[in-house]
Design a protein around this motif. Structure first.
Motif, PDB file in Angstrom:
ATOM      1  N   SER A 185      31.937  36.497  41.117  1.00  0.00           N
ATOM      2  CA  SER A 185      31.984  37.957  41.030  1.00  0.00           C
ATOM      3  C   SER A 185      31.396  38.464  39.727  1.00  0.00           C
ATOM      4  O   SER A 185      31.189  39.664  39.567  1.00  0.00           O
ATOM      5  CB  SER A 185      33.435  38.444  41.147  1.00  0.00           C
ATOM      6  OG  SER A 185      34.227  37.894  40.096  1.00  0.00           O
ATOM      7  N   GLY A 235      39.326  32.697  45.133  1.00  0.00           N
ATOM      8  CA  GLY A 235      39.242  33.930  45.907  1.00  0.00           C
ATOM      9  C   GLY A 235      39.726  33.715  47.322  1.00  0.00           C
ATOM     10  O   GLY A 235      40.031  32.586  47.741  1.00  0.00           O
ATOM     11  N   GLN A 279      36.333  34.792  41.582  1.00  0.00           N
ATOM     12  CA  GLN A 279      36.463  35.115  40.168  1.00  0.00           C
ATOM     13  C   GLN A 279      36.915  33.891  39.379  1.00  0.00           C
ATOM     14  O   GLN A 279      37.659  33.048  39.886  1.00  0.00           O
ATOM     15  CB  GLN A 279      37.434  36.273  39.955  1.00  0.00           C
ATOM     16  CG  GLN A 279      38.827  36.060  40.506  1.00  0.00           C
ATOM     17  CD  GLN A 279      39.698  37.278  40.289  1.00  0.00           C
ATOM     18  OE1 GLN A 279      39.579  37.981  39.290  1.00  0.00           O
ATOM     19  NE2 GLN A 279      40.589  37.547  41.232  1.00  0.00           N
ATOM     20  N   HIS A 333      48.354  32.109  41.704  1.00  0.00           N
ATOM     21  CA  HIS A 333      48.172  33.537  41.976  1.00  0.00           C
ATOM     22  C   HIS A 333      46.682  33.839  41.977  1.00  0.00           C
ATOM     23  O   HIS A 333      46.041  33.865  40.920  1.00  0.00           O
ATOM     24  CB  HIS A 333      48.899  34.380  40.929  1.00  0.00           C
ATOM     25  CG  HIS A 333      50.376  34.094  40.865  1.00  0.00           C
ATOM     26  ND1 HIS A 333      50.879  32.992  40.201  1.00  0.00           N
ATOM     27  CD2 HIS A 333      51.439  34.758  41.400  1.00  0.00           C
ATOM     28  CE1 HIS A 333      52.203  32.997  40.300  1.00  0.00           C
ATOM     29  NE2 HIS A 333      52.564  34.035  41.026  1.00  0.00           N
ATOM     30  N   ALA A 387      45.003  36.475  42.430  1.00  0.00           N
ATOM     31  CA  ALA A 387      44.563  37.718  41.787  1.00  0.00           C
ATOM     32  C   ALA A 387      44.760  37.693  40.277  1.00  0.00           C
ATOM     33  O   ALA A 387      44.371  38.628  39.589  1.00  0.00           O
ATOM     34  CB  ALA A 387      45.300  38.907  42.394  1.00  0.00           C
ATOM     35  N   SER A 411      47.587  37.852  38.621  1.00  0.00           N
ATOM     36  CA  SER A 411      48.668  38.733  38.169  1.00  0.00           C
ATOM     37  C   SER A 411      49.656  38.008  37.265  1.00  0.00           C
ATOM     38  O   SER A 411      50.334  38.625  36.447  1.00  0.00           O
ATOM     39  CB  SER A 411      49.408  39.319  39.377  1.00  0.00           C
ATOM     40  OG  SER A 411      49.896  38.279  40.217  1.00  0.00           O
TER      41      SER A 411
END
Length: 618
Positions: free
Chosen positions: A213, A271, A296, A376, A378, A380
């Motif tokens: 990304s 991802g 990412q 995780h 994402a 977070s």
């Protein structure tokens, strides 16, 4: 520091003072009754300055700290000043004999700047970086400088002098040219690899549309993908890497050495995308991938101490014959395998050990296997990597195959012997089993240098209609073989093992027809490397990296994969050691068929418990 203008202030001041001193000495000489007495010291200044510089650069005991930098910035300036003043002489006096001798080479001034500009370009083009033959390299560099001077520099200087107004626009033209070059589309380095290669009506080889990304292709290639279908999503892990090499002067055990840094920039990318089940089921027949994903970097991976996964141990090799220290530097984790365990996303990966407060222990600068539980995607929450505490810390550990059984996490530690350990997401290893597969044993005995290691993940299969060659529950996994540890080419195979301890091997397939590619960053044979395995609704996806530069997958139906386990798929004996050639057929294909000759017959297997503290394995 070396090029910062502020660091050259004292050099500028010294130059001005030297020019002033020259004028003052010249005035004294003209006013003196014996001006010749001023010429005598000038005869010795340049030779003495050169002698001092030569001794400093030749004798280790005289070398100051960072002597090459000091030559420009500090302690060697007086010697350089002596050379300059001795060669320049006094304006009203005859030049020294050394300067007169040097003036006979003034014709070289036409080529000197070209040598200065093109020396590093010539060095980068030299075929044996780090092993330059100095006389030949000087001939090459000077030859290039002469050609550039005659063909380019001479004509540019002539035009520059004749067109004082037109040359005012040169900076604008060059700026526009640089912008235009920057806007040109980048060349696809994978243009030699087809996006889709159909092997037959149920088997395809495809490029996977996954990318980072952030950053462009110049910042590394995405390779060695791993795919896991979890809770209606397709979860990805892949590796982005690029390599650079630098050379400089340094020290090794108190002696001057040439240091060659081979830096492998490595990142794990993560991802997920929603699963289109209908498209997934059609994939082997339609050839259309059911996803495209942007991944990412796994920036939130931490060590047990809470530090970023960046400062890793560095493996060093010193060559005393040419005083060269080669440093193998890796900047991050490598080759992730994503899988589901107890409803959570887990990732197993290999990495050089992160540096501790006391650095790295001698001999432990080797890859180890790590695991991060409840990842995780994402970012977070920070994820923590734990070393899988099986095997030894002074042996390279990689290519373990994760799978779950009876609610517990297991890894195939090595295919031969087939060693299986029980582990936890915190890195603990509780117990292990080992078994031997007779055909692989015979293959190894006939080829002692043969290397057999694991690849990807293992998947539980219970589909008797789609697996007629083994119509009962089993685990499906992959392994690879190399002719020797030094070989760059791999041959990959699927294999099946028992669904119950000791998890003995039941069958080995013929060679998988992966698309091999030559790497772009090093000279090597074409190769492919399996990095993942997923099976959903009779669609088998074997993900792999081609030549460390392309993410691909071998996609087929379950019944098509079963045909690779058919005894009719290849000869029954090993013939030579041609591995994974361009046609994807090799002696490894034949050797696997030999391994398959027992089919589902496991009578030749033996099993018992094993303690991995002995370090057996890859």
């Amino acid at each position: 520091l070396k090029f910062h203008p502020a660091c050259y202030l004292h050099v500028f001041v010294l130059g001005m003072l030297l020019a002033k001193l020259r004028l003052l000495l010249d005035a004294k000489a003209k006013a003196s009754a014996h001006p010749g007495t001023f010429c005598l010291p000038m005869e010795f200044l340049a030779p003495l300055g050169y002698l001092g510089l030569g001794l400093v650069f030749s004798l280790p005991s005289l070398k100051p700290l960072a002597y090459k930098l000091s030559a420009r910035l500090s302690v060697l300036l007086p010697l350089q000043a002596a050379v300059l003043l001795g060669l320049a002489g006094l304006p009203s006096m005859p030049i020294s004999r050394v300067a007169d001798l040097a003036s006979r080479f003034n014709f070289l001034e036409n080529y000197s700047y070209a040598v200065y500009v093109f020396q590093f370009i010539c060095y980068s083009l030299w075929p044996a970086t780090g092993g330059v033959n100095l006389p030949l390299f000087l001939v090459f560099c000077v030859s290039v400088a002469v050609i550039i001077s005659v063909v380019v520099q001479k004509h540019v200087q002539s035009w520059w002098g004749k067109h004082p107004q037109a040359r005012m626009g040169v900076p604008f033209v060059l700026s526009a040219l640089l912008v235009g070059v920057a806007l040109l589309p980048s060349v696809d380095q994978n243009s030699d690899l087809p996006a889709l290669l159909r092997r037959d009506d149920r088997l395809i080889d495809v490029h996977l549309d996954i990318a980072s990304s952030e950053g462009s292709s110049e910042m590394g290639r995405v390779m060695n993908p791993s795919i896991s279908v979890q809770d209606g999503k397709v979860v990805f892990a892949a590796r982005r890497h690029w390599m650079e090499q630098s050379q400089y002067n340094g020290w090794y055990n108190g002696s001057a050495a040439t240091v060659l840094d081979q830096t492998w920039h490595s990142q794990i990318l993560l991802g997920s995308v929603p699963l289109d089940m209908e498209a997934w089921d059609r994939w082997p027949l339609s050839g259309e991938a059911p996803f495209a994903a942007k991944l990412q970097p796994w920036y939130w991976l931490r060590t047990g101490g809470g530090h970023h996964w960046r400062q890793l141990c560095v493996a060093e090799t010193y060559d005393s014959t040419n005083h060269t220290l080669v440093r193998h530097v890796v900047t991050g984790p490598e080759d992730a395998k994503v899988f589901s365990y107890r409803g959570q996303t887990n990732i197993a990966f290999s990495s050089l050990p992160p540096m501790g407060e006391d650095g790295c222990a001698k001999g432990e600068e080797v890859s180890q296997m790590y695991i991060a539980g409840d990842v995780h995607l994402a970012g977070s929450v920070d994820d923590v990597g734990h070393r899988l505490a099986c095997g030894k810390t002074d042996l390279a550990e990689k290519n373990w195959i994760p799978f779950t059984h009876a609610g517990k996490l297991h890894f195939v530690y090595s295919p031969l012997p087939h060693v299986v350990v029980t582990a936890t997401p915190e890195g603990e290893c509780e117990q292990a089993y080992t078994s031997d597969f007779a055909p692989l044993l015979r293959l190894k005995r006939a080829n002692p240098s043969l290397v057999i290691r694991g690849s990807g993940e293992a998947v539980f299969i219970n589909d008797t209609k789609a697996t007629p060659s083994l119509p009962k529950p089993h685990y499906l996994a992959t392994l690879h073989m190399k002719a020797s540890d030094r070989s760059d080419a791999y041959a990959h195979f699927a294999y099946r093992f028992s669904p119950e301890p000791p998890f003995n091997i039941l069958q080995v397939s013929s060679q998988l027809p992966l698309l091999a590619a030559r790497p772009t960053e090093k000279s090597s044979a074409a190769f492919a490397f399996v990095s993942g395995l997923e099976v959903v609704n009779r669609t088998v996806v074997i993900s792999y990296g081609a030549g460390d530069r392309d993410s691909r997958a071998l996609v087929m139906t379950m019944d098509r994969l079963d045909e690779f386990f058919s005894s009719e798929s290849g000869p029954s004996a090993l013939q030579g050691a041609s591995w994974n050639n361009a046609a994807n057929t090799s002696a490894a294909d034949e050797s696997a068929s030999s391994a398959h000759e027992a089919g589902a017959d496991i009578g030749g297997n033996t099993s018992d418990a094993v303690n991995l503290s002995s370090g057996a394995g890859v």
